[in-house]
Design a protein around this motif. Structure first.
Motif, PDB file in Angstrom:
ATOM      1  N   MET A 176       0.737  -1.225  -0.099  1.00 31.01           N
ATOM      2  CA  MET A 176       0.064   0.027   0.013  1.00 31.01           C
ATOM      3  C   MET A 176       0.992   1.310   0.048  1.00 31.01           C
ATOM      4  N   LEU A 177       1.901   1.228   1.042  1.00 30.87           N
ATOM      5  CA  LEU A 177       2.732   2.478   1.137  1.00 30.87           C
ATOM      6  C   LEU A 177       3.602   2.622  -0.294  1.00 30.87           C
ATOM      7  N   ALA A 178       3.855   1.673  -0.711  1.00 26.16           N
ATOM      8  CA  ALA A 178       4.780   1.841  -1.941  1.00 26.16           C
ATOM      9  C   ALA A 178       4.001   2.460  -3.099  1.00 26.16           C
ATOM     10  N   ALA A 179       2.674   2.010  -3.450  1.00 26.87           N
ATOM     11  CA  ALA A 179       1.798   2.106  -4.263  1.00 26.87           C
ATOM     12  C   ALA A 179       1.413   3.574  -4.226  1.00 26.87           C
ATOM     13  N   PHE A 180       1.343   4.193  -3.053  1.00 25.45           N
ATOM     14  CA  PHE A 180       1.025   5.698  -3.017  1.00 25.45           C
ATOM     15  C   PHE A 180       2.124   6.426  -3.665  1.00 25.45           C
ATOM     16  N   GLY A 181       3.334   6.286  -3.816  1.00 24.06           N
ATOM     17  CA  GLY A 181       4.275   6.818  -4.591  1.00 24.06           C
ATOM     18  C   GLY A 181       4.518   6.547  -6.128  1.00 24.06           C
ATOM     19  N   ALA A 182       3.714   5.611  -6.533  1.00 21.59           N
ATOM     20  CA  ALA A 182       3.683   5.245  -7.963  1.00 21.59           C
ATOM     21  C   ALA A 182       3.212   6.150  -8.800  1.00 21.59           C
ATOM     22  N   ASN A 183       2.228   7.037  -8.285  1.00 17.20           N
ATOM     23  CA  ASN A 183       1.454   8.107  -9.350  1.00 17.20           C
ATOM     24  C   ASN A 183       0.754   8.970  -8.379  1.00 17.20           C
ATOM     25  N   MET A 184       1.294  10.002  -7.771  1.00 16.98           N
ATOM     26  CA  MET A 184       0.933  11.007  -6.950  1.00 16.98           C
ATOM     27  C   MET A 184      -0.505  11.754  -7.551  1.00 16.98           C
ATOM     28  N   ASP A 185      -0.751  11.801  -8.923  1.00 18.05           N
ATOM     29  CA  ASP A 185      -1.912  12.388  -9.219  1.00 18.05           C
ATOM     30  C   ASP A 185      -3.176  11.635  -9.051  1.00 18.05           C
ATOM     31  N   TYR A 186      -2.979  10.189  -9.313  1.00 18.14           N
ATOM     32  CA  TYR A 186      -4.106   9.354  -9.510  1.00 18.14           C
ATOM     33  C   TYR A 186      -4.275   8.256  -8.361  1.00 18.14           C
ATOM     34  N   ASN A 187      -3.456   7.880  -7.414  1.00 17.52           N
ATOM     35  CA  ASN A 187      -3.333   6.798  -6.514  1.00 17.52           C
ATOM     36  C   ASN A 187      -4.133   7.394  -5.375  1.00 17.52           C
ATOM     37  N   ARG A 188      -5.436   7.894  -5.371  1.00 10.31           N
ATOM     38  CA  ARG A 188      -6.190   8.360  -4.203  1.00 10.31           C
ATOM     39  C   ARG A 188      -6.548   7.290  -3.365  1.00 10.31           C
ATOM     40  N   ALA A 189      -6.980   6.238  -3.915  1.00  9.52           N
ATOM     41  CA  ALA A 189      -7.418   5.107  -2.760  1.00  9.52           C
ATOM     42  C   ALA A 189      -6.773   3.819  -3.351  1.00  9.52           C
ATOM     43  N   VAL A 190      -6.180   2.920  -2.497  1.00 10.05           N
ATOM     44  CA  VAL A 190      -5.432   2.079  -2.742  1.00 10.05           C
ATOM     45  C   VAL A 190      -6.054   0.752  -1.939  1.00 10.05           C
ATOM     46  N   PHE A 191      -6.455  -0.244  -2.700  1.00  5.41           N
ATOM     47  CA  PHE A 191      -6.863  -1.539  -1.924  1.00  5.41           C
ATOM     48  C   PHE A 191      -5.929  -2.710  -2.416  1.00  5.41           C
ATOM     49  N   VAL A 192      -5.558  -3.437  -1.302  1.00  3.96           N
ATOM     50  CA  VAL A 192      -4.823  -4.685  -1.548  1.00  3.96           C
ATOM     51  C   VAL A 192      -5.500  -5.966  -1.333  1.00  3.96           C
ATOM     52  N   VAL A 193      -5.580  -6.916  -2.242  1.00  2.78           N
ATOM     53  CA  VAL A 193      -6.394  -8.126  -1.761  1.00  2.78           C
ATOM     54  C   VAL A 193      -5.679  -9.407  -2.160  1.00  2.78           C
ATOM     55  N   ASP A 194      -6.226 -10.349  -1.782  1.00  3.36           N
ATOM     56  CA  ASP A 194      -5.589 -11.692  -1.992  1.00  3.36           C
ATOM     57  C   ASP A 194      -5.777 -12.262  -3.474  1.00  3.36           C
ATOM     58  N   GLU A 195      -4.983 -13.145  -3.577  1.00  7.36           N
ATOM     59  CA  GLU A 195      -4.708 -13.889  -5.062  1.00  7.36           C
ATOM     60  C   GLU A 195      -6.264 -14.318  -5.582  1.00  7.36           C
TER      61      GLU A 195
END
Length: 442
Positions: free
Chosen positions: A344-363
């Motif tokens: 989650m924390l890493a994903a926030f930095g991937a695109n500061m314009d668009y990643n307003r909400a990040v969900f992490v789920v199982d396979e």
């Protein structure tokens, strides 16, 4: 683009509208209605005020996008990331001079379909417009989308956005008191369209990415009056210059977020010439529709996937940014306690314009189905302990009211040490059932 239309017609994915339509609202209304009922492309054969047919809904299908990119349905992110990574390797011819390009006639902007899309739009807009310009320093060509308001045959008003490469080029030219040469492309081949949707490092060229998508060099031809080359397959080429120290009213316009952007003082594009072949097809794109968002969601998801994998995070399986491109859902194979939070924390930095909400789920979760994602969140642990709120993180450009500040992360994975308690129930034999064998009248 015409070859793509032929393929869609042959596969039964092209709906043809023979009835004449009004470019003011009616064409957009038919487009929106068609999108509500399916993902077939549309070809309007007769548009009032223009001799050119109009194609739309070309890129609103994820399956179609995967086919165009040469990616498997469940592997777009991985495949697209590999295409992008390959740009930096170099060592291959990515553009070449076109042999016998189709002859173009000189025309005017008013020859083209002047489409007004939304109820409060200030006037007709070119929404599929891809601007091609060269970095004044390195000479690297850049492709980018910018809405363009028709004012007169010799003038468009455009919204550059402060963070775009084209805006940087324009500022550098303006500092010297110079206009920036630009070619506006309408109706490009799919590889060029998808490449233009993608954010890559400034030193790289989207044309190099287009060549990797197409699997061949992109054929180029010179402009008639600019020191620029454009893809020879482009249907309509508008040559001109972005004027220095000149801002004029542009808007309002119904933008991709679903709201009207108010009138603002924006850049002026001086049109020098318009060139197109006799049988050109115009590409219309309904801003904020599935055709606009599906490519954006796909390449944004691939950008997040690439960021996570390159950061060395384990267990990253796939990423989706649908059904809203500001939402990111990441499917992982859990490796350790706290894995989801780290992702989650890493994903926030991937695109500061668009990643307003990040969900992490199982396979086991379908990341393209937000009903499944929310079900996982609500049934796999305490909702009050699995939400991370990041206050006051700056986000979207030009946001004076901070409406797009802040981030939220949601861990929708199951507890690692109790996985057996969350085994999903199944009904044996469902995949083998053909309902026609059971229902009368089938």
């Amino acid at each position: 683009m015409k070859e793509f239309l032929s393929q869609l017609r042959h596969s039964g994915e092209l709906l043809v509208v023979e009835r004449e339509v009004d470019p003011r609202h009616e064409l957009a209304a038919v487009t929106k209605k068609a999108q509500m009922q399916g993902d077939q492309a549309l070809l309007f054969e007769r548009v009032s005020g223009s001799k050119l047919p109009v194609a739309t809904n070309l890129y609103n299908s994820r399956r179609r996008l995967c086919e165009l990119a040469g990616a498997p349905l469940d592997g777009f992110c991985r495949h697209w990331s590999q295409l992008v990574d390959g740009i930096g390797e170099g060592g291959e011819e990515t553009t070449r001079a076109a042999q016998d390009p189709a002859p173009r006639r000189d025309g005017a902007l008013s020859d083209l379909p002047l489409i007004t899309y939304h109820g409060k739009d200030a006037g007709p807009y070119f929404t599929s417009a891809i601007y091609l310009a060269r970095d004044p320093g390195s000479g690297v060509p850049n492709l980018s989308f910018h809405r363009s308001m028709y004012v007169a045959d010799d003038e468009l008003r455009i919204r550059l956005g402060s963070s775009h490469d084209l805006a940087r080029y324009q500022r550098r030219a303006e500092e010297k008191g110079e206009a920036l040469e630009v070619a506006l492309l309408i109706g490009v081949e799919p590889a060029v369209f998808l490449a233009a949707c993608t954010s890559i490092p400034p030193a790289w060229s989207e044309l190099d990415l287009a060549a990797r998508v197409a699997g061949r060099p992109i054929d180029m031809e010179p402009c008639a009056g600019l020191e620029l080359e454009v893809p020879a397959s482009t249907q309509i080429v508008v040559e001109g210059r972005i004027l220095p120290h000149e801002r004029r009213p542009e808007g309002p316009f119904g933008e991709f977020l679903g709201y009207y952007v108010p009138e603002g003082e924006n850049h002026v594009f001086q049109v020098d010439r318009v060139r197109y072949p006799e049988d050109a097809v115009f590409h219309s794109l309904l801003c904020g529709s599935s055709e606009d968002l599906a490519p954006l969601e796909a390449v944004t998801a691939a950008r997040v996937y690439r960021h996570l994998v390159n950061a060395g995070l384990p267990g990253i399986l796939d990423v989706s940014c649908s059904p809203a491109f500001m939402n990111t859902t990441i499917r992982i194979r859990q490796q350790f306690e706290g894995h989801a939070r780290q992702v989650m924390l890493a994903a926030f930095g991937a695109n500061m314009d668009y990643n307003r909400a990040v969900f992490v789920v199982d396979e086991d979760i379908d990341i393209t189905d937000m009903n499944e994602v929310m079900w996982a969140f609500l049934t796999r642990g305490r909702v009050d302990k699995r939400v991370m709120v990041l206050d006051d993180v700056p986000g979207f450009y030009r946001d004076p009211h901070k409406d797009y500040w802040g981030r939220i992360g949601v861990d929708a994975t199951m507890p690692m040490d109790r996985r057996e308690e969350f085994e999903r129930k199944t009904v044996p034999g469902v995949d083998d059932i053909d309902l026609r064998d059971y229902l009368s009248g089938s």
